[in-house]
Design a protein around this motif. Structure first.
Motif, PDB file in Angstrom:
ATOM      1  N   PHE A 327     -48.266  49.188   0.673  1.00 16.24           N
ATOM      2  CA  PHE A 327     -48.509  49.747  -0.890  1.00 16.24           C
ATOM      3  C   PHE A 327     -50.131  49.199  -1.648  1.00 16.24           C
ATOM      4  N   VAL A 328     -50.663  49.394  -1.962  1.00 16.01           N
ATOM      5  CA  VAL A 328     -52.277  48.883  -2.798  1.00 16.01           C
ATOM      6  C   VAL A 328     -51.886  49.048  -3.872  1.00 16.01           C
ATOM      7  N   THR A 329     -53.369  48.072  -4.235  1.00 15.71           N
ATOM      8  CA  THR A 329     -53.966  48.177  -5.487  1.00 15.71           C
ATOM      9  C   THR A 329     -54.640  48.446  -6.321  1.00 15.71           C
ATOM     10  N   ALA A 330     -54.645  48.893  -6.893  1.00 18.62           N
ATOM     11  CA  ALA A 330     -55.646  50.182  -7.702  1.00 18.62           C
ATOM     12  C   ALA A 330     -56.559  49.403  -9.196  1.00 18.62           C
ATOM     13  N   GLY A 331     -57.341  48.875  -9.537  1.00 15.75           N
ATOM     14  CA  GLY A 331     -57.975  47.608 -10.189  1.00 15.75           C
ATOM     15  C   GLY A 331     -59.030  47.082  -8.774  1.00 15.75           C
ATOM     16  N   GLY A 332     -59.606  46.533 -10.148  1.00 15.93           N
ATOM     17  CA  GLY A 332     -60.972  45.352  -8.885  1.00 15.93           C
ATOM     18  C   GLY A 332     -61.444  45.712  -9.693  1.00 15.93           C
ATOM     19  N   VAL A 333     -62.511  44.959  -8.925  1.00 13.78           N
ATOM     20  CA  VAL A 333     -64.404  45.127  -9.769  1.00 13.78           C
ATOM     21  C   VAL A 333     -64.636  46.402  -9.639  1.00 13.78           C
ATOM     22  N   ALA A 334     -65.207  46.288 -11.591  1.00 20.59           N
ATOM     23  CA  ALA A 334     -65.097  48.710 -12.100  1.00 20.59           C
ATOM     24  C   ALA A 334     -66.549  48.508 -11.203  1.00 20.59           C
ATOM     25  N   LEU A 335     -66.067  49.988 -10.420  1.00 21.11           N
ATOM     26  CA  LEU A 335     -67.622  50.938  -9.717  1.00 21.11           C
ATOM     27  C   LEU A 335     -68.866  50.742 -10.454  1.00 21.11           C
ATOM     28  N   SER A 336     -68.881  50.392 -12.413  1.00 20.13           N
ATOM     29  CA  SER A 336     -69.980  50.723 -13.017  1.00 20.13           C
ATOM     30  C   SER A 336     -70.963  49.144 -13.255  1.00 20.13           C
ATOM     31  N   ASN A 337     -70.158  48.680 -12.131  1.00 18.27           N
ATOM     32  CA  ASN A 337     -71.391  46.951 -11.528  1.00 18.27           C
ATOM     33  C   ASN A 337     -72.213  46.900 -10.568  1.00 18.27           C
ATOM     34  N   ILE A 338     -71.385  48.460 -10.257  1.00 15.52           N
ATOM     35  CA  ILE A 338     -72.200  48.844  -8.206  1.00 15.52           C
ATOM     36  C   ILE A 338     -72.836  49.373  -8.439  1.00 15.52           C
ATOM     37  N   ASN A 339     -74.146  49.142  -7.051  1.00 15.35           N
ATOM     38  CA  ASN A 339     -74.560  50.655  -7.152  1.00 15.35           C
ATOM     39  C   ASN A 339     -74.463  51.147  -6.223  1.00 15.35           C
ATOM     40  N   PRO A 340     -73.904  52.810  -6.552  1.00 20.11           N
ATOM     41  CA  PRO A 340     -73.332  53.274  -5.759  1.00 20.11           C
ATOM     42  C   PRO A 340     -73.696  53.514  -3.818  1.00 20.11           C
ATOM     43  N   ASN A 341     -74.898  53.405  -3.998  1.00 22.04           N
ATOM     44  CA  ASN A 341     -75.597  53.754  -2.706  1.00 22.04           C
ATOM     45  C   ASN A 341     -75.851  52.648  -2.265  1.00 22.04           C
ATOM     46  N   THR A 342     -76.408  51.649  -2.842  1.00 17.05           N
ATOM     47  CA  THR A 342     -75.837  50.276  -2.098  1.00 17.05           C
ATOM     48  C   THR A 342     -74.690  48.952  -2.149  1.00 17.05           C
ATOM     49  N   GLY A 355     -64.141  47.989   0.318  1.00 11.14           N
ATOM     50  CA  GLY A 355     -62.606  47.563   0.510  1.00 11.14           C
ATOM     51  C   GLY A 355     -61.892  48.344  -0.812  1.00 11.14           C
ATOM     52  N   GLU A 356     -61.677  47.225  -0.729  1.00  7.64           N
ATOM     53  CA  GLU A 356     -60.202  47.284  -1.752  1.00  7.64           C
ATOM     54  C   GLU A 356     -60.220  46.871  -3.339  1.00  7.64           C
ATOM     55  N   VAL A 357     -60.678  45.361  -2.801  1.00  8.15           N
ATOM     56  CA  VAL A 357     -61.423  44.440  -4.129  1.00  8.15           C
ATOM     57  C   VAL A 357     -62.207  45.249  -5.434  1.00  8.15           C
ATOM     58  N   LEU A 358     -63.119  46.330  -4.873  1.00  5.73           N
ATOM     59  CA  LEU A 358     -63.296  47.408  -5.785  1.00  5.73           C
ATOM     60  C   LEU A 358     -62.324  48.372  -6.253  1.00  5.73           C
ATOM     61  N   ASP A 359     -62.202  48.674  -7.673  1.00  9.89           N
ATOM     62  CA  ASP A 359     -61.636  49.811  -8.268  1.00  9.89           C
ATOM     63  C   ASP A 359     -61.173  51.098  -7.434  1.00  9.89           C
ATOM     64  N   LEU A 360     -60.539  50.878  -6.288  1.00 18.52           N
ATOM     65  CA  LEU A 360     -61.482  52.058  -5.432  1.00 18.52           C
ATOM     66  C   LEU A 360     -59.700  51.976  -4.115  1.00 18.52           C
ATOM     67  N   ASP A 361     -59.407  53.241  -4.424  1.00 21.79           N
ATOM     68  CA  ASP A 361     -58.346  52.973  -3.531  1.00 21.79           C
ATOM     69  C   ASP A 361     -57.551  54.328  -3.418  1.00 21.79           C
ATOM     70  N   ALA A 362     -56.744  54.521  -2.788  1.00 25.45           N
ATOM     71  CA  ALA A 362     -56.820  56.303  -1.614  1.00 25.45           C
ATOM     72  C   ALA A 362     -54.919  56.363  -1.783  1.00 25.45           C
ATOM     73  N   ILE A 363     -54.893  57.754  -1.281  1.00 21.79           N
ATOM     74  CA  ILE A 363     -52.937  57.749  -1.011  1.00 21.79           C
ATOM     75  C   ILE A 363     -53.011  57.773   0.528  1.00 21.79           C
ATOM     76  N   THR A 364     -52.162  57.098   0.806  1.00 20.80           N
ATOM     77  CA  THR A 364     -51.396  57.758   2.471  1.00 20.80           C
ATOM     78  C   THR A 364     -51.967  58.408   3.749  1.00 20.80           C
ATOM     79  N   GLY A 365     -52.122  58.069   4.042  1.00 18.77           N
ATOM     80  CA  GLY A 365     -52.584  58.538   5.329  1.00 18.77           C
ATOM     81  C   GLY A 365     -54.082  58.615   5.870  1.00 18.77           C
ATOM     82  N   GLY A 366     -54.393  57.168   6.126  1.00 17.17           N
ATOM     83  CA  GLY A 366     -55.616  56.544   6.706  1.00 17.17           C
ATOM     84  C   GLY A 366     -56.777  56.276   6.150  1.00 17.17           C
ATOM     85  N   PHE A 367     -56.933  57.095   4.809  1.00 18.01           N
ATOM     86  CA  PHE A 367     -57.990  56.585   3.868  1.00 18.01           C
ATOM     87  C   PHE A 367     -58.042  55.743   3.002  1.00 18.01           C
TER      88      PHE A 367
END
Ligand SMILES: Cc1cc2nc3c(=O)[nH]c(=O)nc-3n(C[C@H](O)[C@H](O)[C@H](O)COP(=O)(O)OP(=O)(O)OC[C@H]3O[C@@H](n4cnc5c(N)ncnc54)[C@H](O)[C@@H]3O)c2cc1C
Length: 387
Positions: A327-342, A355-367
């Protein structure tokens, strides 16, 4: 000599360290890892085989693969794509294979090959094991750059306290559904191409659906758990799961049944299987149809009930269960804190997240691993560009 501290020697941390070594060997890179081993999670990914990326074939919109973090991943994949991942590992002596389900694995089917490759690539960094960081602010005083790659945090991120960052509360994603319906559970082991949803919401997922002895699993269920992760957490994992067994709309289902009836008027419905026989008989019973009834005797009421059960069957959801502990965790550091380019933190120059510390997660399949590689890569590139 500029110095970088990377917190967490997991997928994103090691990938970032490897790229920093390759691009700027003069940098002093310290990898701080809480556990006694680096890459412990990567070693158990994909059931020990490591599904390290996906061909993304059939993914129409990135939000299908990344329910959270789609925008950041769009940019990160432009910098380091799934094709780059394949090339990166193959060019470092790890042959890969693409499965028919679009998932990439090491040819050896051994996650240790990925671990060993990454460990070779981070040689030269100061890898400190058993080194848990409990205060990132303190590290920011001692290093020119700090990259946080601490992974999914089901218990929150206390070491980020004091930085004034917006944090999204963690909730689990990628789990299976507990359905207390003995008739459904008696079909355990069946796999059906279906689409499932949650009644009263627009959350929907399609793909292979596996019936288990506790309820529903398989790719369609895991996908739905990912899309609806936050909604399900808020509802206490209770609700109604709807199943469209034909993955067809009502009109298409009606047409199919009418055609079957006109071709087989004297045949018993239970012997003309439009689905696997055990499932077909279960659905006939749910529609209140006697197994010995003939197609010609179905009538419009019977037809309506059968269409309803085939396209909008429903089951009570009473809880969630883990998918083989994956399983993975949804949630974490909000992407609004982050410059998406850098991937640099807007409030704290020199602080990066991957990585997953960000509020970034995927479905299964290697994503999920692809997200770790791509974001780790972007952090390394941004640091080198800023030197
Ligand atoms: C059983 C399982 C199987 C999986 N299989 C797959 C798969 O086949 N394909 C796929 O794409 N995804 C898979 N995933 C998801 C994938 O493993 C993760 O999304 C990915 O590892 C995230 O990478 P990361 O670097 O962000 O975090 P991680 O790989 O989890 O690394 C984080 C590291 O940081 C360390 N750490 C945490 N806090 C601190 C601290 N305060 N100080 C120092 N160190 C710290 C941790 O010990 C860890 O080593 C699987 C997950 C699980 C649990």
């Amino acid at each position: 000599m500029p110095s970088v501290a990377i917190i967490g020697a997991g997928a994103a941390g090691c990938f970032c360290a490897a790229e920093l070594r390759r691009r700027a060997p003069e940098l002093s890179v310290t990898l701080l890892e809480a556990a006694s081993k680096p890459l412990a999670k990567v070693a158990i990914t994909g059931g020990g085989r490591c599904n390290l990326t996906n061909s993304f074939e059939g993914i129409r919109s990135l939000s299908e693969a990344y329910p959270r973090g789609e925008r950041i991943m769009k940019r990160a994949l432009q910098v380091f794509s799934q094709k780059d991942t394949v090339e990166w590992f193959q060019s470092r002596g790890v042959p890969l294979v693409l499965q028919p389900d679009h998932c990439w694995f090491p040819q050896s089917q051994d996650a240790q090959d990925i671990v060993r490759c990454l460990l070779r690539a981070v040689k030269g960094t100061d890898l400190r094991l058993n080194s848990r960081v409990d205060n990132v602010q303190a590290l920011l005083q001692s290093y020119d750059f700090v990259v946080v790659t601490t992974g999914g945090a089901p218990k929150g991120l206390p070491f980020l306290e004091g930085l004034g960052l917006e944090l999204i509360p963690p909730v689990p994603s990628l789990f299976t559904f507990t359905i207390p319906d003995p008739a459904l559970r008696s079909l355990m082991g069946l796999v059906v191409e279906a689409s499932i949803g949650l009644a009263g919401t627009s959350f929907k997922a399609e793909g292979p659906l596996l019936i288990t002895d506790w309820g529903l699993s398989g790719p369609a269920t895991l996908k739905l758990s990912s899309y609806a992760a936050r909604h399900l957490a808020e509802s206490g994992y209770k609700g109604t799961v709807t199943v469209n067994w034909l993955d067809a709309n009502e009109a298409q289902a009606r047409e199919l049944l009418q055609e079957t009836a006109s071709q087989n008027p004297q045949k018993q419905i239970s012997t003309t299987h439009l689905l696997q026989s055990r499932l077909w008989n279960h659905l006939l019973a749910k529609a209140g149809l006697r197994p010995d009834i003939r197609w010609a005797e179905l009538g419009s009421k019977g037809l309506n009930r059968l269409v309803a059960v085939l396209t909008a069957d429903s089951y009570p959801l009473t809880g969630k269960s883990k998918f083989r502990e994956e399983f993975v965790t949804a949630g974490g550091v909000a992407l609004s804190n982050i410059n998406p380019n850098t991937l640099e933190c807007k409030q704290h120059p020199g602080l990066y997240f991957a990585g997953e510390v960000l509020d970034l997660d995927a479905i299964t399949g290697g994503f999920n691993l692809q997200a770790a590689w791509s974001t780790g890569y972007v952090c390394a590139q941004s640091i080198v560009n800023s030197l």
